[in-house]
Every structure is written in C-alpha cells, then in structure tokens.
Write a protein that holds these residues in place. Structure first.
Motif, short mmCIF file in Angstrom:
data_model
loop_
_atom_site.label_atom_id
_atom_site.label_comp_id
_atom_site.label_asym_id
_atom_site.label_seq_id
_atom_site.Cartn_x
_atom_site.Cartn_y
_atom_site.Cartn_z
N GLU A 196 4.08 -15.63 51.81
CA GLU A 196 3.07 -15.88 52.85
C GLU A 196 2.28 -14.61 53.17
O GLU A 196 1.08 -14.69 53.46
N VAL A 197 2.92 -13.46 53.12
CA VAL A 197 2.20 -12.20 53.35
C VAL A 197 1.17 -11.99 52.25
O VAL A 197 0.03 -11.56 52.52
N LYS A 198 1.53 -12.31 51.03
CA LYS A 198 0.60 -12.13 49.90
C LYS A 198 -0.65 -12.99 50.07
O LYS A 198 -1.72 -12.63 49.56
N LYS A 199 -0.52 -14.10 50.77
CA LYS A 199 -1.67 -14.99 50.97
C LYS A 199 -2.65 -14.46 52.01
O LYS A 199 -3.70 -15.07 52.26
N GLN A 200 -2.30 -13.34 52.64
CA GLN A 200 -3.15 -12.77 53.68
C GLN A 200 -4.17 -11.76 53.14
O GLN A 200 -4.67 -10.91 53.87
N GLY A 201 -4.45 -11.85 51.86
CA GLY A 201 -5.50 -11.03 51.27
C GLY A 201 -5.09 -9.62 50.90
O GLY A 201 -5.94 -8.72 50.85
N VAL A 202 -3.79 -9.40 50.65
CA VAL A 202 -3.32 -8.06 50.27
C VAL A 202 -3.21 -7.94 48.75
O VAL A 202 -3.12 -8.94 48.04
N ASP A 203 -3.22 -6.70 48.27
CA ASP A 203 -3.12 -6.44 46.83
C ASP A 203 -1.68 -6.17 46.41
O ASP A 203 -1.28 -6.50 45.29
N LYS A 204 -0.91 -5.54 47.29
CA LYS A 204 0.49 -5.20 46.99
C LYS A 204 1.35 -5.56 48.20
O LYS A 204 0.88 -5.54 49.35
N PRO B 144 -3.80 -19.67 55.56
CA PRO B 144 -4.35 -19.45 54.22
C PRO B 144 -5.08 -20.66 53.67
O PRO B 144 -4.82 -21.80 54.09
N GLU B 145 -5.99 -20.42 52.74
CA GLU B 145 -6.73 -21.51 52.12
C GLU B 145 -5.80 -22.41 51.31
O GLU B 145 -5.97 -23.63 51.27
N LYS B 146 -4.82 -21.80 50.66
CA LYS B 146 -3.87 -22.56 49.84
C LYS B 146 -2.51 -22.52 50.52
O LYS B 146 -1.86 -21.48 50.58
N SER B 147 -2.08 -23.67 51.02
CA SER B 147 -0.80 -23.72 51.73
C SER B 147 0.35 -23.90 50.75
O SER B 147 0.17 -24.35 49.62
#
Length: 285
Positions: free
Chosen positions: A194-202, A142-145
């Motif tokens: 970490e999953v949320k940082k993968q570009g998901v909405d929910k 991710p861009e933000k660690s």
C-alpha cells in the motif's frame, strides 16, 4: 527519488520505529510516504503529522506507560481469571478509548482532525472482525485498489490509530460505522504494498525479529508470537515487494513490557545507523 517507509506492528517494540526515523533524519534521508500497522500506525501517524522522532518517542513512552498503569494486565495472572471473565461480555482488557481520545488531542495540536487532513501520504491497515476484510485507512486512495480491500479516509486520527492497534484480547474491537476493527497485523503486518501505491520509487520495510517462546513466556507472549506468525506469513508477499527490509532485534520484549521502552528505542536507532550505508545505496540504486 521518492522514498516510502512501512512500519510493522510489535507492541512495545514499536517505539524502535522512532529510533529508526531519528537515524534516517540525521542522515538527511527524507520520507515521502509512510505506512504503519498496529503500534507502527502510531509512529507513522505522528511522523506524518510533523512530529519529530524524539518527540514521538516521548509521546509513545508516556501513553504506553499510562495505559499499562491504568489497569495493569499483570493483575490477570492466570487462565482461570481470564476464563471467569468470559462468562460476561469481556472483549478485552482495555477499551482503547484512552488511545483514541489521547491521539485526537495530539492531532489537534497540529491543526488536524481527520486522516484526510494530513499532508504526507499515509496508509494504516486494519481488519473487520465481522466480515474478515482488510481495510486501509489513508488520506490518498490509490487509483488501483488491492483485491478484497476497502479504503477509508473520512475518519478521526485517534479512531484510525485505535482501529489498527486493537490487539486481540488486550483491546476490545474498535467500533466505527458498523465495523468492528481489530489489529491490522492480523492480515497486513507490513503495509509495503500500500505504501508503494502512494507514488514512491523505493520502499523500506521495518520489522522485528520474532521472540522465541520458552518456559518463562506468559500468555500474552504466546498470543503475540501467534499474531506474529499469522501476520508475517500472510504478509510475505507484501514484504517481498520492499526494496530493503530492516529487521530490528529487541532482545525478547513482551507485548506491554514498558520497562524496555528506552532500550527498544535505542535498538531501533543503533541498528539503523549500522545499516545506513546500505540504505543510502538502495536509495541511489
């Protein structure tokens, strides 16, 4: 709308995640990014590689039974036996090499070798027992660690699974590039953040209701309960970031109680079906 799924650890109970995925697929709920800790990392990686939930169930069941039958932990029946081993270089009942080699071969069937070869975004937490840091194995850094977290993506798939599922005492630490990794559940049993940082909405997080300790509990039940307490407490902030938490109750299942594999798979499927309307509402909301 993109949906992420975070799968917690749980030993044998982890096979319930395959039941969860089967229920989601039957209801046309698409997963766009996935993460898993410990046994959850096995399910998450197999799914990200393109294996079906039912085939994941078959693979998990086979490897769990093969592992336990190799050198059954039930042979170690007392603290005395365990302490006797302590005088040598005992670090775990299993090395974990069988898991690593087995899942490397399974990955090759799909034409992939490294975590970076997998197309679906995936995150797998592990912990270095030497520097006490959390490491995230992922194919998409991710861009933000996160603070005090390092990221790894150039690692074989079997090694990644072994690193996250090396449960203390049961498995020796997993060695990789001077690191000595242990079960990711020690610091991050719910890789929701970490999953949320993968570009998901929910995001949906799947965890397990902790089993109670009673007079019939053995040493591994107590170790597992201890890890559950530590991992869950540390991961409270992560799980609070989830849009929904799906808690699976598996009716007192031991860490390596392979007799309950089929039962746990069915628990995951049935309890997800029971919550499917709520899951659909979360996704639409």
């Amino acid at each position: 709308m993109k949906l992420g799924l975070a799968l917690s650890g749980g030993g044998i109970r982890g096979i319930a995640h395959a039941g969860v995925l089967k229920a989601l697929e039957e209801n046309n709920i698409k997963i766009d990014a996935i993460g898993g800790t410990s046994s959850g990392s096995i399910i998450a990686t197999l799914y990200a590689m393109g294996y079906s939930p039912y085939y994941i169930y078959i693979l998990f069941k086979k490897y769990a039974k093969d592992l336990v039958n190799q050198n059954s932990i039930s042979k170690v029946t007392s603290i005395g036996n365990f302490m006797a081993n302590k005088k040598g270089n005992f670090q775990g009942f299993y090395t974990g090499e069988e898991i690593e080699n087995g899942f490397n071969n399974i990955a090759l069937r799909k034409g992939v070798k490294k975590i970076s070869d997998i197309k679906m975004p995936i995150v797998i937490p592990t912990v270095d027992v030497q520097d006490s840091k959390k490491y995230i194995i992922t194919n998409k850094i991710p861009e933000k660690s996160s603070p005090n977290t390092e990221y790894i993506n150039n690692i074989d798939i079997g090694k990644a699974i072994r690193a996250s599922s090396s449960f203390p005492v049961v498995f020796s630490p997993c060695e990789y590039n001077k690191h000595r990794f242990l079960d990711g559940g020690i610091l991050d049993n719910f890789p929701t953040t970490e999953v949320k940082k993968q570009g998901v909405d929910k995001t949906i997080t799947v965890n397990f209701k902790a089993d109670d300790i009673d007079e019939n509990s053995n040493i591994m039940d107590i170790v597992m309960r201890t890890i559950d307490i530590m991992g869950n407490k540390i991961s409270e902030e992560n799980i609070s970031n989830s849009d929904m938490v799906l808690t699976i109750q598996t009716d007192k299942t031991g860490l390596l109680e392979t007799e309950k594999l089929d039962e746990c798979y069915k628990y995951g499927y049935r309890q997800t079906i029971e919550q499917i309307d709520k899951i659909k509402e979360i996704i639409k909301g």
